[in-house]
Design a protein around this motif. Structure first.
Motif, PDB file in Angstrom:
ATOM      1  N   ASP A   1      57.341  45.086  23.756  1.00  0.00           N
ATOM      2  CA  ASP A   1      57.018  45.252  22.338  1.00  0.00           C
ATOM      3  C   ASP A   1      58.215  45.731  21.535  1.00  0.00           C
ATOM      4  N   GLY A   2      59.163  46.382  22.196  1.00  0.00           N
ATOM      5  CA  GLY A   2      60.311  46.939  21.490  1.00  0.00           C
ATOM      6  C   GLY A   2      61.489  47.112  22.420  1.00  0.00           C
TER       7      GLY A   2
ATOM      8  N   ALA B   1      75.472  47.125  18.672  1.00  0.00           N
ATOM      9  CA  ALA B   1      74.100  47.611  18.497  1.00  0.00           C
ATOM     10  C   ALA B   1      73.482  47.042  17.224  1.00  0.00           C
ATOM     11  N   LEU B   2      74.287  46.926  16.170  1.00  0.00           N
ATOM     12  CA  LEU B   2      73.787  46.347  14.924  1.00  0.00           C
ATOM     13  C   LEU B   2      73.429  44.874  15.121  1.00  0.00           C
ATOM     14  N   ARG B   3      74.217  44.153  15.901  1.00  0.00           N
ATOM     15  CA  ARG B   3      73.890  42.760  16.221  1.00  0.00           C
ATOM     16  C   ARG B   3      72.577  42.689  16.982  1.00  0.00           C
ATOM     17  N   ALA B   4      72.427  43.549  17.983  1.00  0.00           N
ATOM     18  CA  ALA B   4      71.209  43.554  18.788  1.00  0.00           C
ATOM     19  C   ALA B   4      69.990  43.897  17.932  1.00  0.00           C
ATOM     20  N   LEU B   5      70.173  44.830  17.008  1.00  0.00           N
ATOM     21  CA  LEU B   5      69.073  45.245  16.139  1.00  0.00           C
ATOM     22  C   LEU B   5      68.594  44.070  15.287  1.00  0.00           C
ATOM     23  N   ARG B   6      69.520  43.332  14.736  1.00  0.00           N
ATOM     24  CA  ARG B   6      69.137  42.215  13.868  1.00  0.00           C
ATOM     25  C   ARG B   6      68.475  41.093  14.661  1.00  0.00           C
ATOM     26  N   ILE B   7      68.939  40.861  15.888  1.00  0.00           N
ATOM     27  CA  ILE B   7      68.278  39.868  16.743  1.00  0.00           C
ATOM     28  C   ILE B   7      66.867  40.333  17.088  1.00  0.00           C
ATOM     29  N   ALA B   8      66.723  41.620  17.378  1.00  0.00           N
ATOM     30  CA  ALA B   8      65.404  42.157  17.697  1.00  0.00           C
ATOM     31  C   ALA B   8      64.438  41.946  16.540  1.00  0.00           C
TER      32      ALA B   8
ATOM     33  N   THR C   1      59.922  45.915  17.755  1.00  0.00           N
ATOM     34  CA  THR C   1      60.214  47.217  17.178  1.00  0.00           C
ATOM     35  C   THR C   1      61.483  47.763  17.829  1.00  0.00           C
ATOM     36  N   VAL C   2      62.139  48.694  17.143  1.00  0.00           N
ATOM     37  CA  VAL C   2      63.462  49.134  17.581  1.00  0.00           C
ATOM     38  C   VAL C   2      63.543  50.652  17.602  1.00  0.00           C
ATOM     39  N   MET C   3      64.043  51.162  18.709  1.00  0.00           N
ATOM     40  CA  MET C   3      64.368  52.582  18.841  1.00  0.00           C
ATOM     41  C   MET C   3      65.881  52.725  18.896  1.00  0.00           C
ATOM     42  N   MET C   4      66.421  53.704  18.180  1.00  0.00           N
ATOM     43  CA  MET C   4      67.821  54.048  18.352  1.00  0.00           C
ATOM     44  C   MET C   4      67.871  55.203  19.342  1.00  0.00           C
ATOM     45  N   GLY C   5      68.496  54.977  20.491  1.00  0.00           N
ATOM     46  CA  GLY C   5      68.528  55.975  21.555  1.00  0.00           C
ATOM     47  C   GLY C   5      69.933  56.473  21.826  1.00  0.00           C
ATOM     48  N   CYS C   6      70.072  57.216  22.903  1.00  0.00           N
ATOM     49  CA  CYS C   6      71.364  57.822  23.224  1.00  0.00           C
ATOM     50  C   CYS C   6      71.422  58.170  24.698  1.00  0.00           C
ATOM     51  N   MET C   7      72.613  58.483  25.157  1.00  0.00           N
ATOM     52  CA  MET C   7      72.831  59.135  26.438  1.00  0.00           C
ATOM     53  C   MET C   7      72.906  60.646  26.169  1.00  0.00           C
ATOM     54  N   ILE C   8      73.229  61.422  27.207  1.00  0.00           N
ATOM     55  CA  ILE C   8      73.669  62.793  26.971  1.00  0.00           C
ATOM     56  C   ILE C   8      75.081  62.678  26.405  1.00  0.00           C
ATOM     57  N   GLU C   9      75.245  62.963  25.132  1.00  0.00           N
ATOM     58  CA  GLU C   9      76.522  62.761  24.442  1.00  0.00           C
ATOM     59  C   GLU C   9      76.797  63.928  23.520  1.00  0.00           C
TER      60      GLU C   9
END
Length: 345
Positions: free
Chosen positions: A255-256, A270-277, A283-291
Motif C-alpha cells: 500500500d505504501g 528519494a524525490l524521484r522515488a516519491l514522484r513515481i510512488a 502512500t509515502v513515508m519519509m524514513g531514516c536510519m540512526i543518523e
C-alpha cells in the motif's frame, strides 16, 4: 576519528551512540559509524552523511574504501544529473549511503551558495510536516513499556513498535495497555513468516495499528500481495525497496513505501522515488536510519510531500554532533536556514 582530505572534499567517520541499546529483529546495537562528507569550494560548504547499513551491503569499511575513488565526482556541484551518472558509472551496484552523502553535499553547496534552504532550491512549497513517529525498540517487556511511557511523556503521540520476536502479540497487548491513546505503528523488519503474519493480522487490527512495515522477507512480493489482500492494515515496503527502479513493481504488493535517503542514494533519488510512488497510487513515508541531525534534516526537506514521517533517528542519540532541528510536541518543523539548516556543535 581521522579526517581525510582530497582536493576540496573532506570526510571523517564518527561513532554515534544511541542513548540506549536499539533493538530490531535482526540485531541490537548501540554504536553506529557515520561518515560526514564536506565539499568546501569558493568559501561555500556542502555537507552529507553516509549512514551504512549491513542489510544493504555497506559497512564503515566499504564507505571509507570507496570515497577516495570518487573525489572527482563533484567537479560541478550544479550538475546533478551528471553527478548521478558519474556515481552510477563508478559504482553501478551498491554503496547507496556513499552516493547519498555526495549528493547531499552537492545539493547543500548549491543551496548555500544562493542563500536558500534546500526545499526552496528544489522548488517545493512551504508545508507542515507530518508528525513523526518515535520508535520503541525490541527489549525486555518492562523496558519496552518504559520506552513507550517516556516517549509519550516527552510529547510523542505516534509510536512505531519494532517487532519480529516470538512474543509480538504480548508486546502489542502490553503497549496498548501502557499507552492506550497513542497512535501505534508496527515494523517487523522482514522477520515474519507468511503464516505468522496471517495469524497476527487480527492482532494488529484489534490494537488499532495504523500500518505495518515490511512484515515478510524483502524478496517475497507474492507473499506481501497475498497479505495485503487479507489485511485491513496498510502494508508498507521498507527492506523490499533498494532502488528507485523498485517502486513500480512494489505497487502490486504494498500500500505504501518507506523512503530513506541513505538506501536510495540521496535526496534527489528519494524525490524521484516519491514522484513515481505517487504515479502508482502508493502512500509515502519519509524514513531514516540512526543518523545525526544532518541526515535527518535532509529527509525533513522532503517530508512535507509525504503522508507519514519516521524521522526520530537523531532523537535516539546520546551524542548528536549537529544542532538546529526544531521539534515541537513530537513534530519536526520545516527547516528554514540555508542549506540543510543545521550546524556542527
Amino acid at each position: 576519528m581521522d579526517v581525510v582530505s582530497r582536493a576540496d572534499l573532506t570526510w571523517e567517520t564518527l561513532d554515534l551512540h544511541t542513548a540506549q541499546p536499539f533493538g530490531i529483529a535482526r540485531w541490537t546495537q548501540s554504536v553506529y559509524p557515520r561518515t560526514l562528507v564536506t565539499l568546501d569550494r569558493d568559501g561555500v560548504q556542502g555537507r552529507g552523511e553516509a549512514a551504512p547499513n549491513a542489510f544493504y551491503g555497506e559497512t564503515r569499511g566499504t564507505v571509507e574504501a570507496v570515497l577516495p575513488l570518487l573525489v572527482g565526482a563533484l567537479d560541478d556541484p550544479w550538475d546533478w544529473d551528471g553527478l548521478h551518472t558519474r556515481l552510477s558509472a563508478r559504482m553501478p551496484q551498491g554503496h547507496p549511503s556513499v552516493k547519498c552523502a555526495l549528493e547531499m553535499a552537492a545539493v547543500e553547496w548549491c543551496a548555500t551558495s544562493v542563500g536558500l534552504p534546500v526545499w526552496r532550491l528544489l522548488g517545493l512549497s512551504p508545508s507542515t510536516l507530518p508528525q513523526s513517529s518515535f520508535t520503541v525498540s525490541i527489549a525486555e517487556l518492562p523496558d519496552m513499556r518504559r520506552q513507550a511511557r517516556e516517549a509519550v511523556a516527552g510529547g510523542h503521540t505516534i509510536l512505531k513498535v519494532k517487532l519480529g520476536t516470538g512474543r509480538d502479540e504480548a508486546i502489542l497487548e502490553a503497549l496498548r495497555e501502557e499507552v492506550p491513546h497513542v497512535r501505534l505503528r508496527v515494523d517487523a523488519n522482514a522477520a515474519w513468516s507468511r503464516a505468522q503474519a496471517r495469524r497476527l493480522l487480527g492482532v494488529l487490527e484489534a490494537a488499532q495499528v495504523e500500518l505495518v512495515e515490511q512484515p515478510l522477507a524483502a524478496g517475497d512480493l507474492d507473499g506481501h500481495a497475498e497479505l495485503r489482500a487479507r489485511s485491513g492494515v496498510p502494508i508498507v515496503a521498507d527492506e523490499s525497496l533498494h532502488h528507485v527502479s523498485d517502486v513500480v513493481q512494489l505497487a502490486r504488493a504494498f500500500d505504501g513505501v518507506n523512503l530513506k535517503l541513505a538506501k536510495l542514494g540521496g535526496p534527489l533519488q528519494a524525490l524521484r522515488a516519491l514522484r513515481i510512488a505517487r504515479e502508482h497510487h502508493l502512500t509515502v513515508m519519509m524514513g531514516c536510519m540512526i543518523e545525526s541531525s544532518l541526515g535527518i534534516s535532509a529527509a525533513a526537506h522532503l517530508a512535507g510531500l509525504c503522508d507519514w514521517a519516521d524521522l526520530d533517528g537523531a532523537l535516539l542519540l546520546a551524542d548528536d554532533p549537529f544542532s538546529g532541528l526544531e521539534w515541537e510536541a513530537g513534530s519536526l518543523n520545516q527547516p528554514l536556514a540555508p542549506g540543510w539548516g543545521v550546524t556542527r556543535r
